[in-house]
Design a protein around this motif. Sequence first.
Motif, PDB file in Angstrom:
ATOM      1  N   LYS A 142       1.091  70.881  48.249  1.00  0.00           N
ATOM      2  CA  LYS A 142       0.451  70.345  49.490  1.00  0.00           C
ATOM      3  C   LYS A 142      -0.933  69.611  49.285  1.00  0.00           C
ATOM      4  CE  LYS A 142       1.920  74.572  51.958  1.00  0.00           C
ATOM      5  NZ  LYS A 142       1.550  75.904  52.772  1.00  0.00           N
ATOM      6  N   ARG A 143      -1.158  68.983  50.240  1.00  0.00           N
ATOM      7  CA  ARG A 143      -2.325  68.161  50.615  1.00  0.00           C
ATOM      8  C   ARG A 143      -3.498  69.003  50.535  1.00  0.00           C
ATOM      9  NH1 ARG A 143      -1.009  62.922  54.280  1.00  0.00           N
ATOM     10  NH2 ARG A 143      -0.138  61.491  52.968  1.00  0.00           N
ATOM     11  N   LYS A 144      -4.647  68.638  50.231  1.00  0.00           N
ATOM     12  CA  LYS A 144      -5.785  69.368  50.844  1.00  0.00           C
ATOM     13  C   LYS A 144      -6.666  68.607  51.795  1.00  0.00           C
ATOM     14  CE  LYS A 144      -6.446  71.275  46.016  1.00  0.00           C
ATOM     15  NZ  LYS A 144      -7.405  71.587  45.017  1.00  0.00           N
ATOM     16  N   GLU A 145      -6.318  68.942  53.065  1.00  0.00           N
ATOM     17  CA  GLU A 145      -6.678  68.150  54.130  1.00  0.00           C
ATOM     18  C   GLU A 145      -8.295  68.565  54.360  1.00  0.00           C
ATOM     19  OE1 GLU A 145      -5.203  66.079  55.818  1.00  0.00           O
ATOM     20  OE2 GLU A 145      -2.996  66.634  55.097  1.00  0.00           O
ATOM     21  N   LYS A 146      -8.918  69.454  53.660  1.00  0.00           N
ATOM     22  CA  LYS A 146     -10.193  69.660  53.923  1.00  0.00           C
ATOM     23  C   LYS A 146     -11.183  68.685  53.218  1.00  0.00           C
ATOM     24  CE  LYS A 146     -11.012  72.695  50.041  1.00  0.00           C
ATOM     25  NZ  LYS A 146     -11.428  74.077  49.553  1.00  0.00           N
ATOM     26  N   MET A 147     -10.532  67.917  52.645  1.00  0.00           N
ATOM     27  CA  MET A 147     -11.290  66.697  51.941  1.00  0.00           C
ATOM     28  C   MET A 147     -11.429  65.684  52.650  1.00  0.00           C
ATOM     29  SD  MET A 147      -9.442  66.826  48.183  1.00  0.00           S
ATOM     30  CE  MET A 147     -10.223  65.611  47.421  1.00  0.00           C
ATOM     31  N   ARG A 148     -10.751  65.502  53.931  1.00  0.00           N
ATOM     32  CA  ARG A 148     -10.540  64.303  54.873  1.00  0.00           C
ATOM     33  C   ARG A 148     -11.013  64.481  56.163  1.00  0.00           C
ATOM     34  NH1 ARG A 148      -4.762  61.354  55.405  1.00  0.00           N
ATOM     35  NH2 ARG A 148      -5.235  59.257  56.202  1.00  0.00           N
ATOM     36  N   ILE A 149     -11.781  63.446  57.042  1.00  0.00           N
ATOM     37  CA  ILE A 149     -11.671  63.745  58.420  1.00  0.00           C
ATOM     38  C   ILE A 149     -11.327  62.346  59.206  1.00  0.00           C
ATOM     39  CG2 ILE A 149     -14.108  62.709  58.153  1.00  0.00           C
ATOM     40  CD1 ILE A 149     -14.642  64.703  60.375  1.00  0.00           C
ATOM     41  N   HIS A 150     -10.722  62.599  60.122  1.00  0.00           N
ATOM     42  CA  HIS A 150     -10.183  61.526  60.986  1.00  0.00           C
ATOM     43  C   HIS A 150     -11.004  60.977  62.048  1.00  0.00           C
ATOM     44  CE1 HIS A 150      -6.289  61.597  59.068  1.00  0.00           C
ATOM     45  NE2 HIS A 150      -6.291  62.972  59.071  1.00  0.00           N
ATOM     46  N   ARG A 151     -10.751  59.803  62.595  1.00  0.00           N
ATOM     47  CA  ARG A 151     -11.925  59.184  63.355  1.00  0.00           C
ATOM     48  C   ARG A 151     -11.972  60.217  64.784  1.00  0.00           C
ATOM     49  NH1 ARG A 151      -7.159  54.799  65.429  1.00  0.00           N
ATOM     50  NH2 ARG A 151      -6.126  56.094  66.800  1.00  0.00           N
ATOM     51  N   ASP A 152     -11.053  60.856  65.458  1.00  0.00           N
ATOM     52  CA  ASP A 152     -11.494  61.301  66.672  1.00  0.00           C
ATOM     53  C   ASP A 152     -12.457  62.616  66.152  1.00  0.00           C
ATOM     54  OD1 ASP A 152      -9.615  59.771  67.942  1.00  0.00           O
ATOM     55  OD2 ASP A 152      -8.092  61.174  67.863  1.00  0.00           O
ATOM     56  N   ARG A 153     -12.412  63.368  65.177  1.00  0.00           N
ATOM     57  CA  ARG A 153     -13.375  64.271  64.677  1.00  0.00           C
ATOM     58  C   ARG A 153     -14.580  63.687  64.667  1.00  0.00           C
ATOM     59  NH1 ARG A 153     -10.502  68.572  60.833  1.00  0.00           N
ATOM     60  NH2 ARG A 153     -12.736  69.610  61.387  1.00  0.00           N
ATOM     61  N   VAL A 154     -14.633  62.626  63.920  1.00  0.00           N
ATOM     62  CA  VAL A 154     -15.908  62.126  63.674  1.00  0.00           C
ATOM     63  C   VAL A 154     -16.809  61.641  64.768  1.00  0.00           C
ATOM     64  CG1 VAL A 154     -17.131  59.830  62.602  1.00  0.00           C
ATOM     65  CG2 VAL A 154     -15.164  60.884  61.234  1.00  0.00           C
ATOM     66  N   LEU A 155     -16.028  61.075  65.891  1.00  0.00           N
ATOM     67  CA  LEU A 155     -16.608  60.657  67.041  1.00  0.00           C
ATOM     68  C   LEU A 155     -16.933  61.857  67.907  1.00  0.00           C
ATOM     69  CD1 LEU A 155     -16.916  58.476  69.185  1.00  0.00           C
ATOM     70  CD2 LEU A 155     -14.619  59.119  70.118  1.00  0.00           C
ATOM     71  N   ARG A 156     -16.324  62.976  68.006  1.00  0.00           N
ATOM     72  CA  ARG A 156     -16.765  64.395  68.411  1.00  0.00           C
ATOM     73  C   ARG A 156     -17.575  64.858  67.749  1.00  0.00           C
ATOM     74  NH1 ARG A 156     -11.069  65.592  68.657  1.00  0.00           N
ATOM     75  NH2 ARG A 156     -11.114  67.184  67.008  1.00  0.00           N
TER      76      ARG A 156
END
Length: 280
Positions: A142-156
Amino acid sequence: MARGALVDPAWVHRHRNDPKVKLIEIAGMGQEEMQAYKAGHVPGAACWKWKEMLWDSHARDFPSPEEFARRCGAAGIGNDTTVVFYGEGVQFGIYAWWTFRYCGHSKVKVLDGARYRWAAEGRPLVTEEPPPAAPVEYRPVKRKEKMRIHRDRVLRALGTEGLVILDGRSPEEYRGERVGGPGGPDVGAVRYGRIPGAKHLYFEELLDANKAFKPESEIRALVESRGATPDTDVITYCRMSHRATVLYFMLTELLGYRKVRVYDGSWTEWGNLVGVPIER
């Protein structure tokens, strides 16, 4: 010496005949013909072109777990193999480290200073390439998604108390004078500037004359001067996230920060989006 995921040339030399260790040079931008590798590389190192090995072949994303497993197995890397990366430029080796960690491979390290520290210590660079690795089995993880953030969450997240956004680009890019990296064409985004509230920490400030990381005390002072402490939520970004992963590595592996994410879309995404704020 090993410092977490950071290893020095002596460590690499000691493990040069270890079948459970794979040393890989990453050919970054401007190295499409693997020129630096062919001119002289650390003995035993194979060479990968960054985009061919670390990105999905069609989408701007990382390989799926199944595709990552296929690529690793074909390269002779198993789930228990320790992979050591270095890059030309140096940020691409650390980007490969981050990608492997994100894709679920935990046994991965970075050669401090890449070929520059290696050569500065009087160690040889060679042109002989290792024989192709025999394929092995690699089990998808599995990927470790906690290492990454996407644009919509950055905007919020913009304006959130206790959040520090670190921009690892050059001063010219941060000031909104360029969208391309130093020395390259000024392309990659339609708008110039930075993410609102971002603090500037050019990745080169973390490195010494041999492209190795500076002492921890100096690095910690640089980070804390930008308002980032161990209990701070931190987002790092740059133009395409290569330099952002240097900041991530420094924060998590050298300083022990745990609340750090990379915005891998970075400025080539943010600077092309409709309706998001920028700052200059």
